[in-house]
Design a protein around this motif. Structure first.
Motif, PDB file in Angstrom:
ATOM      1  N   SER A   1      -4.467   0.577  -2.411  1.00  0.00           N
ATOM      2  CA  SER A   1      -3.150   0.633  -1.563  1.00  0.00           C
ATOM      3  C   SER A   1      -1.818   1.363  -2.496  1.00  0.00           C
ATOM      4  O   SER A   1      -1.483   0.575  -3.126  1.00  0.00           O
ATOM      5  N   PRO A   2      -1.729   2.636  -2.044  1.00  0.00           N
ATOM      6  CA  PRO A   2      -0.256   2.921  -2.634  1.00  0.00           C
ATOM      7  C   PRO A   2       0.637   2.258  -2.523  1.00  0.00           C
ATOM      8  O   PRO A   2       1.715   2.327  -3.617  1.00  0.00           O
ATOM      9  N   ALA A   3       0.881   1.598  -1.429  1.00  0.00           N
ATOM     10  CA  ALA A   3       1.978   0.810  -1.199  1.00  0.00           C
ATOM     11  C   ALA A   3       2.105  -0.493  -1.899  1.00  0.00           C
ATOM     12  O   ALA A   3       3.064  -0.893  -2.595  1.00  0.00           O
ATOM     13  N   ASP A   4       0.778  -1.100  -2.223  1.00  0.00           N
ATOM     14  CA  ASP A   4       0.680  -2.048  -2.932  1.00  0.00           C
ATOM     15  C   ASP A   4       1.071  -2.066  -4.519  1.00  0.00           C
ATOM     16  O   ASP A   4       1.633  -2.666  -5.346  1.00  0.00           O
ATOM     17  N   PHE A   5       0.691  -0.486  -4.799  1.00  0.00           N
ATOM     18  CA  PHE A   5       0.654  -0.214  -6.302  1.00  0.00           C
ATOM     19  C   PHE A   5       2.280   0.035  -6.590  1.00  0.00           C
ATOM     20  O   PHE A   5       2.831  -0.293  -7.532  1.00  0.00           O
ATOM     21  N   ASP A   6       2.952   0.549  -5.506  1.00  0.00           N
ATOM     22  CA  ASP A   6       4.479   0.664  -5.750  1.00  0.00           C
ATOM     23  C   ASP A   6       5.002  -0.680  -5.754  1.00  0.00           C
ATOM     24  O   ASP A   6       6.244  -0.514  -6.374  1.00  0.00           O
ATOM     25  N   LYS A   7       4.704  -1.563  -5.110  1.00  0.00           N
ATOM     26  CA  LYS A   7       5.340  -3.234  -4.996  1.00  0.00           C
ATOM     27  C   LYS A   7       5.122  -3.539  -6.374  1.00  0.00           C
ATOM     28  O   LYS A   7       6.002  -4.151  -7.097  1.00  0.00           O
ATOM     29  N   ALA A   8       3.835  -3.404  -6.769  1.00  0.00           N
ATOM     30  CA  ALA A   8       3.548  -3.936  -8.234  1.00  0.00           C
ATOM     31  C   ALA A   8       4.640  -3.408  -9.105  1.00  0.00           C
ATOM     32  O   ALA A   8       4.867  -3.853 -10.311  1.00  0.00           O
ATOM     33  N   GLN A   9       4.860  -1.920  -9.302  1.00  0.00           N
ATOM     34  CA  GLN A   9       5.785  -1.314 -10.147  1.00  0.00           C
ATOM     35  C   GLN A   9       7.027  -1.786  -9.962  1.00  0.00           C
ATOM     36  O   GLN A   9       7.936  -1.565 -10.970  1.00  0.00           O
ATOM     37  N   SER A  10       7.505  -2.338  -8.738  1.00  0.00           N
ATOM     38  CA  SER A  10       8.948  -2.792  -8.599  1.00  0.00           C
ATOM     39  C   SER A  10       9.012  -4.094  -8.866  1.00  0.00           C
ATOM     40  O   SER A  10      10.144  -4.680  -8.342  1.00  0.00           O
ATOM     41  N   LEU A  11       8.071  -4.951  -9.368  1.00  0.00           N
ATOM     42  CA  LEU A  11       8.317  -6.377  -9.251  1.00  0.00           C
ATOM     43  C   LEU A  11       9.498  -6.674 -10.635  1.00  0.00           C
ATOM     44  O   LEU A  11       9.477  -5.951 -11.256  1.00  0.00           O
TER      45      LEU A  11
END
Length: 153
Positions: free
Chosen positions: A93-103
């Motif tokens: 999921s690109p959305a989950d990857f983006d979330k992971a990068q913004s933790l």
């Protein structure tokens, strides 16, 4: 830092989704107090970095090998499931990857300190102007002016 924060959030169940709580499957309070989640996250971060996966992009590209590494590690079954779910989520999921990068990788104290520093920098010109125009009480006291004005005895 990025991989370590990801591991910690993953082991806390960030990508696990809502689940029915079964208290029998929860870890013992003593093991939580001893920091099994923190220790697990630290061990995972070190293992990932020793494999050359120093960023989330590296982990995403090597997710199959990362999953194999997690399976081999000595973690509680629940923590393994959480980490495997997180690795699957950032891969699929690109959305989950983006979330992971913004933790968040910092503490509330660090965020508050940064906020206060920005506020101080914003107010610095006004404070300097007030200091410039402030009466130098020490100078007037030395000159004896304050005694005539009813100042300090």
């Amino acid at each position: 830092v990025e991989v370590g924060a990801f591991a910690l959030w993953a082991l806390c169940g960030f990508w696990g989704g809502p689940k029915k709580v079964t208290y029998n499957s929860e870890p013992e309070p003593s093991s939580v107090e001893e920091g099994s989640v923190e220790e697990g996250a630290q061990a995972l971060a070190e293992a990932f970095e020793s494999e050359g996966w120093g960023s989330l992009e590296d982990l995403r590209q090597s997710s199959r090998a990362a999953k194999e590494l997690v399976e081999e590690m000595d973690l509680e079954p629940k923590l393994k499931k959480r980490m495997l779910a997180a690795l699957t989520a950032i891969r699929d999921s690109p959305a989950d990857f983006d979330k992971a990068q913004s933790l968040e990788c910092d503490t509330i104290d660090e965020r508050r300190l940064n906020e206060l520093q920005r506020e101080a920098a914003r107010q610095a010109p006004a404070v300097a102007k007030v200091r410039y125009h402030a009466i130098d009480a020490g100078m007037f006291e030395r000159l004896g002016v304050l005694e005539h004005l009813g100042g300090p005895d």
